[in-house]
Enzyme design. Structure first.
Site, PDB file in Angstrom:
ATOM      1  N   GLY A  48       0.794  -1.214   0.000  1.00  0.00           N
ATOM      2  CA  GLY A  48       0.000   0.000   0.000  1.00  0.00           C
ATOM      3  C   GLY A  48       0.828   1.266   0.000  1.00  0.00           C
ATOM      4  O   GLY A  48       0.463   2.263  -0.643  1.00  0.00           O
TER       5      GLY A  48
ATOM      6  N   ASN B 106      -7.487   3.328   9.467  1.00  0.00           N
ATOM      7  CA  ASN B 106      -6.778   2.173  10.012  1.00  0.00           C
ATOM      8  C   ASN B 106      -6.715   2.162  11.531  1.00  0.00           C
ATOM      9  O   ASN B 106      -6.430   1.124  12.128  1.00  0.00           O
ATOM     10  CB  ASN B 106      -5.357   2.101   9.440  1.00  0.00           C
ATOM     11  CG  ASN B 106      -4.539   3.339   9.752  1.00  0.00           C
ATOM     12  OD1 ASN B 106      -4.949   4.462   9.437  1.00  0.00           O
ATOM     13  ND2 ASN B 106      -3.382   3.162  10.362  1.00  0.00           N
TER      14      ASN B 106
ATOM     15  N   THR C 267      11.631  -6.576 -11.785  1.00  0.00           N
ATOM     16  CA  THR C 267      11.036  -7.909 -11.917  1.00  0.00           C
ATOM     17  C   THR C 267       9.959  -8.098 -10.867  1.00  0.00           C
ATOM     18  O   THR C 267      10.161  -7.813  -9.686  1.00  0.00           O
ATOM     19  CB  THR C 267      12.115  -8.994 -11.757  1.00  0.00           C
ATOM     20  OG1 THR C 267      13.137  -8.759 -12.723  1.00  0.00           O
ATOM     21  CG2 THR C 267      11.528 -10.380 -11.958  1.00  0.00           C
TER      22      THR C 267
ATOM     23  N   CYS D 223       2.509   1.259  12.214  1.00  0.00           N
ATOM     24  CA  CYS D 223       3.546   2.091  11.590  1.00  0.00           C
ATOM     25  C   CYS D 223       4.117   3.135  12.537  1.00  0.00           C
ATOM     26  O   CYS D 223       5.129   3.756  12.243  1.00  0.00           O
ATOM     27  CB  CYS D 223       2.974   2.772  10.347  1.00  0.00           C
ATOM     28  SG  CYS D 223       2.427   1.594   9.104  1.00  0.00           S
TER      29      CYS D 223
END
Length: 383
Positions: free
Chosen positions: A71, A152, A238, A328
């Site tokens: 995110g 959140n 990748t 966080c």
């Protein structure tokens, strides 16, 4: 000691079916998906089949799904590219956004001289629609509005339709961080008013380190990561092949079982609210988290009338995982900036907030253990 996990808004336990799908991919994926030979083409097909599955579950176009590392990268890709390509000069947001949005817009303000304004909050953290309308009305600058679908920390659900209509009225772009909502609601991207959205697999029982950006067709953004033509030239590097497979599998399972899981988790949240009120009559529910209509059914945020920066740690010693703030921000030694934005500063000084977040593996006994542990701790502290 039984270990109880009630921190699903931080990350969710990965499902066995997802692990199995990822392991099978690891065994099969020999080639580089950008290689033109058969081995590369086979792996490329795994990624594109996953993209189609994700798009189908969200009623989006496959070309609108760009896989990222999560995110945070998806939010950065959208916000930075919008400023770069649409010449956005003004961003409207709120003080309740995830740091992946807030710190990014502040960085854009510093380095790109973008004007950042915070939309006023009403009681309990509700976005003031009249203030948003007035702010959009009073400028001719190209503007982006970024407001999260489900908060959140306090679980507030955004009035998406009205905000989208307001953005459309004034020609503003609309980005929503949907990290907490994808996999928990039936999101129809063809009907929702977002131009952009973001998601992360580890929030819906998939692997960490993979997510996606939803970028509405033909908006013409350019990448912020350069050095290759992967992800329709929107993200060089990748691809995380087995992570993408895990994301698609996890989202598919979440959508297949959505109504059943939602009903059970809603009942668990209601039981937790009732149990907390009975055991701790002084408990306060932050934001709209105890409102079963206007908050996401997985998140409950409470305040207790005691200042204890170690309360979450004390619960952890009892084998119970909750969050004191958001994941966080944990370990920072600071109170939650979201709770700070909602509350009187003097009130914050004398209270402790905890986020309890539920998932598909939780049961009533987990709630019982949490409430019992909290009550014992509060008694020890003289309450």
């Amino acid at each position: 000691m039984d270990r109880i996990y009630l921190d699903n808004a931080a990350t969710t336990p990965i499902k066995d079916e997802v692990v199995e799908a990822m392991m099978n991919t690891l065994k099969k994926s020999i080639g580089n998906p950008s290689s033109p030979h058969r081995f590369g083409r086979e792996v490329r097909s795994f990624i594109e089949e996953s993209r189609i599955l994700v798009a189908r579950r969200l009623n989006a176009l496959p070309s609108e799904i760009i896989f990222t590392s999560g995110g945070t990268e998806a939010n950065n890709l959208i916000l930075r590219s919008a400023v770069q390509d649409f010449k956005i000069r003004r961003i409207l947001t709120s003080p309740l956004e995830h740091k992946a949005v807030l710190e990014t817009v502040l960085d854009l303000a510093h380095h790109r001289r973008v004007i950042v304004e915070l939309v006023r909050l009403k009681e309990k953290g509700i976005i003031d629609l009249e203030d948003l309308d007035q702010k959009l009305q009073n400028t001719s600058l190209p503007t982006l509005v970024t407001l999260m679908y489900a908060n959140n920390e306090i679980g507030n659900l955004l009035d998406v339709e009205n905000i989208g209509a307001t953005c459309k009225k004034y020609g503003a772009y609309f980005h929503s961080d949907t990290v907490q909502a994808v996999g928990y609601y039936s999101l129809d991207m063809s009907q929702l008013p977002f131009h952009f959205a973001s998601a992360s697999a580890h929030k819906f029982h998939g692997p960490a380190g993979v997510g996606f950006a939803f970028i509405r067709k033909a908006l013409g953004l350019r990448p912020i990561l350069t050095g290759g033509y992967q992800e329709r030239s929107m993200r060089a590097g990748t691809e995380n092949i087995c992570g993408i497979i895990g994301l698609a599998k996890a989202l598919d399972l979440a959508c297949l079982n959505l109504e059943e899981d939602k009903k059970r988790i809603e009942a668990l949240k209601l039981y937790c609210i009732s149990s907390l009120k009975q055991a701790l009559p002084y408990v306060v529910f932050n934001g709209l988290s105890d409102d079963m209509v206007r908050s996401i059914y997985t998140v409950l945020n409470i305040s207790l009338p005691i200042k204890d920066d170690l309360l979450g740690f004390e619960l952890d010693l009892k084998g119970i995982a909750v969050s004191q703030g958001s994941a966080c921000s944990s370990g920072s030694g600071k109170s939650s900036y979201v709770i700070d934005a909602l509350s009187d500063p003097k009130q914050v000084e004398n209270t402790t907030s905890l986020r309890i977040s539920f998932g598909v593996f939780n049961q009533k006994k987990d709630v019982d253990a949490l409430v019992l542990a909290l009550k014992a701790l509060m008694v020890q502290k003289g309450l």
